[in-house]
Scaffold this motif. Structure first.
Motif, PDB file in Angstrom:
ATOM      1  N   ALA A  80      -8.469  -0.099   1.272  1.00 27.43           N
ATOM      2  CA  ALA A  80      -7.075   0.380   0.884  1.00 27.43           C
ATOM      3  C   ALA A  80      -7.364   2.054   0.781  1.00 27.43           C
ATOM      4  CB  ALA A  80      -6.479  -0.269  -0.429  1.00 27.43           C
ATOM      5  N   ALA A  81      -8.293   2.553   0.210  1.00 30.03           N
ATOM      6  CA  ALA A  81      -8.107   3.976   0.096  1.00 30.03           C
ATOM      7  C   ALA A  81      -8.358   4.761   1.416  1.00 30.03           C
ATOM      8  CB  ALA A  81      -9.496   4.438  -0.764  1.00 30.03           C
ATOM      9  N   ASP A  82      -9.082   4.091   2.353  1.00 23.15           N
ATOM     10  CA  ASP A  82      -8.919   4.807   3.643  1.00 23.15           C
ATOM     11  C   ASP A  82      -7.472   4.824   4.219  1.00 23.15           C
ATOM     12  OD1 ASP A  82     -10.251   5.786   5.847  1.00 23.15           O
ATOM     13  OD2 ASP A  82     -10.162   3.738   6.834  1.00 23.15           O
ATOM     14  N   TRP A  83      -6.916   3.449   4.096  1.00 21.30           N
ATOM     15  CA  TRP A  83      -5.701   3.192   4.737  1.00 21.30           C
ATOM     16  C   TRP A  83      -4.621   4.279   3.985  1.00 21.30           C
ATOM     17  CZ3 TRP A  83      -0.830   2.486   3.407  1.00 21.30           C
ATOM     18  CH2 TRP A  83       0.234   1.779   3.999  1.00 21.30           C
ATOM     19  N   VAL A  84      -4.685   4.660   2.811  1.00 22.52           N
ATOM     20  CA  VAL A  84      -3.724   5.412   2.282  1.00 22.52           C
ATOM     21  C   VAL A  84      -4.149   6.936   2.661  1.00 22.52           C
ATOM     22  CG1 VAL A  84      -3.605   6.438   0.101  1.00 22.52           C
ATOM     23  CG2 VAL A  84      -3.621   4.102   0.152  1.00 22.52           C
ATOM     24  N   ARG A  85      -5.175   7.291   2.876  1.00 23.47           N
ATOM     25  CA  ARG A  85      -5.623   8.616   3.383  1.00 23.47           C
ATOM     26  C   ARG A  85      -5.104   8.911   4.796  1.00 23.47           C
ATOM     27  NH1 ARG A  85      -8.475  10.567   6.870  1.00 23.47           N
ATOM     28  NH2 ARG A  85      -9.482   8.615   7.546  1.00 23.47           N
ATOM     29  N   LYS A  86      -5.194   7.758   5.696  1.00 20.57           N
ATOM     30  CA  LYS A  86      -4.798   7.614   6.994  1.00 20.57           C
ATOM     31  C   LYS A  86      -3.276   7.977   6.929  1.00 20.57           C
ATOM     32  CE  LYS A  86      -8.402   5.501   9.256  1.00 20.57           C
ATOM     33  NZ  LYS A  86      -8.859   4.325   9.930  1.00 20.57           N
ATOM     34  N   ARG A  87      -2.432   7.259   5.879  1.00 16.71           N
ATOM     35  CA  ARG A  87      -1.124   7.159   6.132  1.00 16.71           C
ATOM     36  C   ARG A  87      -0.656   8.651   5.480  1.00 16.71           C
ATOM     37  NH1 ARG A  87       2.066   2.751   7.066  1.00 16.71           N
ATOM     38  NH2 ARG A  87       3.912   4.054   7.022  1.00 16.71           N
ATOM     39  N   ILE A  88      -1.590   9.339   4.273  1.00 11.44           N
ATOM     40  CA  ILE A  88      -1.042  10.701   4.063  1.00 11.44           C
ATOM     41  C   ILE A  88      -1.215  11.576   5.242  1.00 11.44           C
ATOM     42  CG2 ILE A  88      -1.949  12.513   2.355  1.00 11.44           C
ATOM     43  CD1 ILE A  88      -2.450  10.390   0.363  1.00 11.44           C
ATOM     44  N   ASP A  89      -2.094  11.473   6.160  1.00 16.89           N
ATOM     45  CA  ASP A  89      -2.299  12.253   7.176  1.00 16.89           C
ATOM     46  C   ASP A  89      -1.048  12.150   8.189  1.00 16.89           C
ATOM     47  OD1 ASP A  89      -4.958  13.141   6.350  1.00 16.89           O
ATOM     48  OD2 ASP A  89      -5.657  11.753   7.883  1.00 16.89           O
ATOM     49  N   THR A  90      -0.578  10.883   8.329  1.00 17.29           N
ATOM     50  CA  THR A  90       0.527  11.115   9.083  1.00 17.29           C
ATOM     51  C   THR A  90       1.822  11.498   8.653  1.00 17.29           C
ATOM     52  OG1 THR A  90       1.284   8.767   8.329  1.00 17.29           O
ATOM     53  CG2 THR A  90      -0.348   8.874  10.258  1.00 17.29           C
ATOM     54  N   LEU A 132       0.754  -1.234   0.082  1.00 18.17           N
ATOM     55  CA  LEU A 132       0.032  -0.155  -0.149  1.00 18.17           C
ATOM     56  C   LEU A 132       0.816   1.196  -0.016  1.00 18.17           C
ATOM     57  CD1 LEU A 132      -2.765  -1.267   2.423  1.00 18.17           C
ATOM     58  CD2 LEU A 132      -2.902  -1.004  -0.083  1.00 18.17           C
ATOM     59  N   LEU A 133       2.300   1.183   0.495  1.00 13.91           N
ATOM     60  CA  LEU A 133       2.896   2.348   0.616  1.00 13.91           C
ATOM     61  C   LEU A 133       3.130   2.979  -0.928  1.00 13.91           C
ATOM     62  CD1 LEU A 133       5.753   2.106   3.289  1.00 13.91           C
ATOM     63  CD2 LEU A 133       3.733   3.794   3.252  1.00 13.91           C
ATOM     64  N   PRO A 134       3.364   2.218  -1.822  1.00 13.10           N
ATOM     65  CA  PRO A 134       3.525   2.869  -3.512  1.00 13.10           C
ATOM     66  C   PRO A 134       2.255   3.520  -3.657  1.00 13.10           C
ATOM     67  CG  PRO A 134       4.410   0.570  -3.300  1.00 13.10           C
ATOM     68  CD  PRO A 134       3.699   0.808  -2.113  1.00 13.10           C
ATOM     69  N   LEU A 135       1.018   2.984  -3.034  1.00 20.99           N
ATOM     70  CA  LEU A 135      -0.288   3.930  -3.779  1.00 20.99           C
ATOM     71  C   LEU A 135      -0.350   5.171  -2.888  1.00 20.99           C
ATOM     72  CD1 LEU A 135      -2.957   0.972  -2.928  1.00 20.99           C
ATOM     73  CD2 LEU A 135      -1.970   1.973  -5.296  1.00 20.99           C
ATOM     74  N   VAL A 136       0.414   5.139  -1.598  1.00 17.82           N
ATOM     75  CA  VAL A 136       0.464   6.591  -0.875  1.00 17.82           C
ATOM     76  C   VAL A 136       1.358   7.515  -1.793  1.00 17.82           C
ATOM     77  CG1 VAL A 136       1.223   7.823   0.848  1.00 17.82           C
ATOM     78  CG2 VAL A 136       0.123   5.582   1.203  1.00 17.82           C
ATOM     79  N   ARG A 137       2.616   6.783  -2.355  1.00 18.40           N
ATOM     80  CA  ARG A 137       3.329   7.690  -3.223  1.00 18.40           C
ATOM     81  C   ARG A 137       2.787   8.365  -4.358  1.00 18.40           C
ATOM     82  NH1 ARG A 137       8.271   4.536  -4.901  1.00 18.40           N
ATOM     83  NH2 ARG A 137       6.943   3.505  -6.114  1.00 18.40           N
ATOM     84  N   LYS A 138       2.051   7.394  -5.103  1.00 18.78           N
ATOM     85  CA  LYS A 138       1.078   7.653  -6.394  1.00 18.78           C
ATOM     86  C   LYS A 138       0.241   8.798  -6.221  1.00 18.78           C
ATOM     87  CE  LYS A 138      -1.299   5.349 -10.003  1.00 18.78           C
ATOM     88  NZ  LYS A 138      -1.768   3.770 -10.483  1.00 18.78           N
ATOM     89  N   THR A 139      -0.357   8.574  -4.972  1.00 16.18           N
ATOM     90  CA  THR A 139      -1.347   9.575  -4.627  1.00 16.18           C
ATOM     91  C   THR A 139      -0.705  10.770  -4.295  1.00 16.18           C
ATOM     92  OG1 THR A 139      -2.806   8.075  -3.855  1.00 16.18           O
ATOM     93  CG2 THR A 139      -3.362  10.153  -3.087  1.00 16.18           C
ATOM     94  N   LEU A 140       0.213  11.124  -3.542  1.00 15.48           N
ATOM     95  CA  LEU A 140       0.890  12.252  -3.369  1.00 15.48           C
ATOM     96  C   LEU A 140       1.574  12.831  -4.688  1.00 15.48           C
ATOM     97  CD1 LEU A 140       2.561  11.308  -0.037  1.00 15.48           C
ATOM     98  CD2 LEU A 140       0.856  13.103  -0.382  1.00 15.48           C
TER      99      LEU A 140
END
Length: 112
Positions: free
Chosen positions: A99-109, A18-26
């Motif tokens: 997964a989207a909720d997890w990504v949102r929470k990680r972006i928050d952090t 899931l971290l690559p999804l965070v990177r892609k989103t950012l």
């Protein structure tokens, strides 16, 4: 025989997937801000760049741990993986909303 994954293994697997999804989103959000008509883009871009820098460190750490623990991944579909840990296969499937909720929470952090 069903072998349970440890909490650490589950966390490493989730981060690896899931971290690559965070990177892609950012990265996508950064591009949108850069192309927008927002008057003061620099503070937002700097904040995202700082988050991407920390994210890169975290991804490297996760990849090192995956290598160290000899965890292997086979991508079957978007969020569906076969994961091989300690000689056993485990199927990991993440629902897109979860997964989207997890990504949102990680972006928050990363941003706060």
């Amino acid at each position: 025989m069903l072998i349970m994954l440890s909490e650490d293994e589950n966390e490493i697997i989730a981060d690896y997937i899931l971290l690559p999804l965070v990177r892609k989103t950012l990265e996508r959000d950064k591009k949108i801000i850069e192309e927008s008509k927002v008057r003061f883009k620099e503070p937002y871009i700097m904040m995202i760049d700082k988050a991407l820098s920390q994210l890169a460190k975290d991804l490297n750490k996760v990849k090192r741990e995956v290598y160290k623990q000899k965890i292997r991944f086979k991508k079957n579909h978007d969020l569906y993986y076969s994961v091989f840990v300690r000689g056993y296969e485990h199927n990991k499937k993440y629902h897109p909303y979860i997964a989207a909720d997890w990504v949102r929470k990680r972006i928050d952090t990363y941003l706060w």
